[in-house]
Motif scaffolding. Structure first.
Motif, PDB file in Angstrom:
ATOM      1  N   PHE A 134      -4.270   3.933  20.295  1.00 15.53           N
ATOM      2  CA  PHE A 134      -3.180   3.812  19.613  1.00 15.53           C
ATOM      3  C   PHE A 134      -3.066   4.968  18.472  1.00 15.53           C
ATOM      4  O   PHE A 134      -4.091   5.070  17.694  1.00 15.53           O
ATOM      5  CB  PHE A 134      -3.159   2.446  18.701  1.00 15.53           C
ATOM      6  CG  PHE A 134      -3.222   1.013  19.762  1.00 15.53           C
ATOM      7  CD1 PHE A 134      -2.235   0.543  20.252  1.00 15.53           C
ATOM      8  CD2 PHE A 134      -4.540   0.626  20.044  1.00 15.53           C
ATOM      9  CE1 PHE A 134      -2.248  -0.349  21.211  1.00 15.53           C
ATOM     10  CE2 PHE A 134      -4.660  -0.447  20.966  1.00 15.53           C
ATOM     11  CZ  PHE A 134      -3.525  -1.118  21.555  1.00 15.53           C
ATOM     12  N   LYS A 135      -1.773   5.197  17.969  1.00 10.38           N
ATOM     13  CA  LYS A 135      -1.806   6.458  17.058  1.00 10.38           C
ATOM     14  C   LYS A 135      -2.097   5.637  15.478  1.00 10.38           C
ATOM     15  O   LYS A 135      -2.418   6.624  14.757  1.00 10.38           O
ATOM     16  CB  LYS A 135      -0.148   7.006  17.105  1.00 10.38           C
ATOM     17  CG  LYS A 135       0.046   7.749  18.535  1.00 10.38           C
ATOM     18  CD  LYS A 135       1.352   8.141  18.295  1.00 10.38           C
ATOM     19  CE  LYS A 135       1.461   9.135  19.651  1.00 10.38           C
ATOM     20  NZ  LYS A 135       2.869   9.674  19.663  1.00 10.38           N
ATOM     21  N   SER A 136      -1.496   4.524  15.199  1.00  4.00           N
ATOM     22  CA  SER A 136      -1.867   4.057  13.902  1.00  4.00           C
ATOM     23  C   SER A 136      -2.016   2.535  14.040  1.00  4.00           C
ATOM     24  O   SER A 136      -2.025   1.932  15.240  1.00  4.00           O
ATOM     25  CB  SER A 136      -0.632   4.535  12.974  1.00  4.00           C
ATOM     26  OG  SER A 136       0.592   3.527  13.670  1.00  4.00           O
ATOM     27  N   ARG A 138       0.154   0.421  13.019  1.00  2.00           N
ATOM     28  CA  ARG A 138       1.343  -0.342  13.108  1.00  2.00           C
ATOM     29  C   ARG A 138       1.695  -0.319  14.571  1.00  2.00           C
ATOM     30  O   ARG A 138       2.062  -1.264  15.192  1.00  2.00           O
ATOM     31  CB  ARG A 138       2.323   0.621  12.294  1.00  2.00           C
ATOM     32  CG  ARG A 138       3.849  -0.087  12.738  1.00  2.00           C
ATOM     33  CD  ARG A 138       5.077   0.713  12.165  1.00  2.00           C
ATOM     34  NE  ARG A 138       6.245   0.120  12.148  1.00  2.00           N
ATOM     35  CZ  ARG A 138       7.055  -0.194  13.307  1.00  2.00           C
ATOM     36  NH1 ARG A 138       6.554   0.211  14.600  1.00  2.00           N
ATOM     37  NH2 ARG A 138       8.051  -0.885  13.221  1.00  2.00           N
ATOM     38  N   HIS A 139       0.851   0.528  15.486  1.00  2.00           N
ATOM     39  CA  HIS A 139       1.127   0.686  17.001  1.00  2.00           C
ATOM     40  C   HIS A 139       0.292  -0.374  17.389  1.00  2.00           C
ATOM     41  O   HIS A 139       0.814  -1.182  18.292  1.00  2.00           O
ATOM     42  CB  HIS A 139       0.858   1.915  17.582  1.00  2.00           C
ATOM     43  CG  HIS A 139       1.744   2.943  17.212  1.00  2.00           C
ATOM     44  ND1 HIS A 139       2.002   4.103  18.164  1.00  2.00           N
ATOM     45  CD2 HIS A 139       2.508   3.297  16.074  1.00  2.00           C
ATOM     46  CE1 HIS A 139       2.852   4.935  17.778  1.00  2.00           C
ATOM     47  NE2 HIS A 139       3.162   4.722  16.472  1.00  2.00           N
ATOM     48  N   ALA A 142       2.130  -3.516  16.857  1.00  4.28           N
ATOM     49  CA  ALA A 142       3.588  -3.796  17.701  1.00  4.28           C
ATOM     50  C   ALA A 142       3.018  -3.975  19.043  1.00  4.28           C
ATOM     51  O   ALA A 142       3.619  -4.765  19.753  1.00  4.28           O
ATOM     52  CB  ALA A 142       4.028  -2.377  17.840  1.00  4.28           C
ATOM     53  N   CYS A 143       1.458  -3.616  19.571  1.00  6.87           N
ATOM     54  CA  CYS A 143       1.241  -4.268  20.799  1.00  6.87           C
ATOM     55  C   CYS A 143       1.073  -5.584  20.736  1.00  6.87           C
ATOM     56  O   CYS A 143       0.823  -6.247  22.044  1.00  6.87           O
ATOM     57  CB  CYS A 143      -0.031  -3.303  21.171  1.00  6.87           C
ATOM     58  SG  CYS A 143      -0.738  -3.828  22.730  1.00  6.87           S
TER      59      CYS A 143
END
Length: 238
Positions: A134-136, A138-139, A142-143
């Motif tokens: 995950f890039k961050s 938040r990602h 979101a997952c």
């Protein structure tokens, strides 16, 4: 495409414990509802809380209760015995999860986060993919489906409810943990108090779960604990 990450043997073992625990909880709920429903046929109404089912079980085991026929009491005793056996099994499973959390450094670090206990920490460690995927944070949130669902078109942004994508079990645990935060720290945390004043309770609970998910990703990605993160935190001067 949704790719299924390869899990280690230890992760699969812990996930089996969680799945068995979920099955036992469902069975316990069915037994409690069954006992309440059968007693209601005879005009015996008990409290709605599941932890107060003991009041009804004592009534079933009381031979001096004239409101309940002897034949019905004998039949309901099987449900009471099964309920107690399931509760004993759940107690042993919880002890197994506590032992797993104690032996895992990652679980102990995650448990330093408010709203994350033994159940949530062990479920995250056994279910989550590599943090570098995950890039961050938040990602990662979101997952788990903890971000608003997009209905944007023609340059106009329109946000709906949460997407509810990904692992529903982890999402449910994080939301339950956020409700405990709202109960015990709803007014001591300024940002949470302001959020509850302008948003409904469910929206505030999901927003808190979203923030918890982001903190989980940071600790798994960069190490440290909740009060002493390894990654330097930027200080806003606003």
């Amino acid at each position: 495409m949704r790719f299924v990450p390869i899990k280690e043997e230890m992760q699969q073992e812990v996930l089996v414990i969680h799945r068995v625990r979920e099955m036992l909880i469902r069975e316990r709920t069915q037994l409690i509802n069954g006992i309440r429903g059968h007693l209601a046929e005879f005009g015996i109404i008990g409290p709605n809380r599941s932890h107060k089912i003991g009041l009804l079980t004592k009534l079933i085991e009381d031979p001096d209760c004239d409101e309940l026929p002897a034949v019905a009491r004998h039949a309901l005793q099987y449900l009471v015995n099964q309920l107690r056996e399931g509760s004993a099994k759940l107690f042993k499973i919880d002890r197994d999860l506590i032992a797993v959390a104690r032996n895992s450094n990652v679980c102990r670090r995650l448990m330093s986060i408010p709203g994350v206990g033994v159940i949530t920490a062990t479920a995250l460690v056994s279910s989550m993919r590599e943090p570098t995927d995950f890039k961050s944070g938040r990602h990662f949130a979101a997952c788990l489906g903890l971000v608003p669902r997009q209905h944007s078109t023609g340059g106009k942004e329109s946000l709906g409810g949460i997407s509810k994508r990904g692992n529903g079990y982890l999402r449910r645990l994080l939301i339950h943990g956020s409700r405990s935060i709202m109960r015990w720290r709803g007014r001591s945390w300024t940002w949470l108090a302001k959020l509850r004043d302008r948003r409904p309770a469910n929206v505030a609970a999901v927003a808190t779960a979203n923030k918890t998910a982001r903190v989980v990703w940071v600790l798994l990605r960069f190490g440290g604990t909740y009060n002493h993160p390894t990654r330097p935190v930027a200080i806003s001067m606003a």
